[in-house]
Write a protein that holds these residues in place. Structure first.
Motif: not given
Length: 303
Positions: A218-224
């Motif tokens: 989920l953190t990776w999705l927000r960062t992307a």
């Protein structure tokens, strides 16, 4: 609509193979369920799209398509052909090939130079082709010198991100319908490589576990999304949703009852009257059978 035309090889120069069909023009050749054991050798030199399906090409040998040069072939589909082994330089003689579809084949071995004969290959489809054996290391060697833009690995029961199969410059990775439950922090870091910054990842129909282990993803999705990339969409199903659906069904049922309350009342009244008549009939017959005068009359002969 244009109908497929079966043209024998001797009919005209560059005609269709006897076991195949040319659709509209010789540029599109389809060989379906003819149980071929090797690619046809009399293909027209001008073919652009070649589809061979339902055959028995168990071994894709070296220079399998080099019997006659095919300089314009751009799309090659080899689905459901029981391909198990791909030898070195199997695609030799296909310099313009850009899309290769090997889906639905029980691959067991892929040589390191299997795709070396197709330097312009940009799309590789391996959907349901990695179920027979683990081939990640072999495929990594076979893909190392390619400039792929799209890689499809759907339906292969993968339980982890195949980081070794992601060449620099890859733009689309299709991992639908696998067995991915989570993506670890290490796997997500592999997607941060400079050559994969614009990667579009498709994870539909994977049993992602909704627990704390999903936080890195989920953190990776927000960062992307913050970097300006396409925001990811995470589709989840929960019991709350099903509860809402059941509640709506219940409300509709109650509305139907309310709108038909008069008819339901009339039906209940008729049912009650029918039951009452039936019970009165039983009661009357019981009284007749229990009458002592009727019993004595029946028991006295001659009366």
């Amino acid at each position: 609509a244009l109908l497929p035309l079966a043209v024998p090889p001797a009919a005209a120069p560059g005609g269709c193979p006897s076991a195949c069909y040319c659709v509209a023009t010789p540029e599109l050749v389809q060989c379906r369920y003819e149980r071929l054991e090797e690619p046809p050798r009399e293909l027209p030199a001008t073919v652009h799209n070649l589809s061979i399906a339902g055959s028995n090409l168990s071994v894709l040998q070296r220079a399998a398509f080099a019997a006659r040069p095919l300089p314009d072939l751009r799309l090659l589909r080899l689905r459901h052909d029981n391909i198990q082994i791909i030898e070195d330089m199997a695609l030799q003689g296909l310099p313009a090939l850009r899309t290769l579809d090997l889906s639905h084949n029980p691959l067991l071995s892929v040589a390191a130079g299997a795709f070396a004969g197709a330097p312009l290959l940009r799309t590789l489809q391996l959907n349901q082709a990695l179920l027979a054996a683990p081939l990640e290391e072999q495929l990594a060697l076979a893909l190392r010198n390619l400039s792929l833009r799209r890689l499809e690995l759907a339906g292969n029961a993968l339980q982890a991100l195949p980081a070794a199969l992601l060449p620099a410059g890859l733009e689309e990775l299709d991992l639908r319908n696998n067995s991915l439950q989570r993506l670890t922090a290490a796997e997500l870091r592999s997607l941060e490589a400079p050559g994969l910054r614009g990667l579009r990842l498709t994870l539909g129909a994977n049993p992602l576990s909704c627990d704390c282990a999903l936080r890195p993803f989920l953190t990776w999705l927000r960062t992307a999304a913050a970097r300006g990339g396409e925001p990811g969409r995470l589709e989840t199903a929960s019991y709350v949703f099903f509860g809402i659906v059941l509640a709506l069904i219940g409300i509709v049922f109650l509305m139907v009852l309310y709108l038909n309350r008069r008819g339901i009342k009339r039906w209940l009244h008729n049912l009650r009257e029918a039951c009452r008549d039936q019970m009165e009939g039983y009661h009357y017959r019981y009284e007749q059978d229990a009458d002592p005068r009727r019993t004595s009359t029946i028991g006295t002969p001659g009366l």
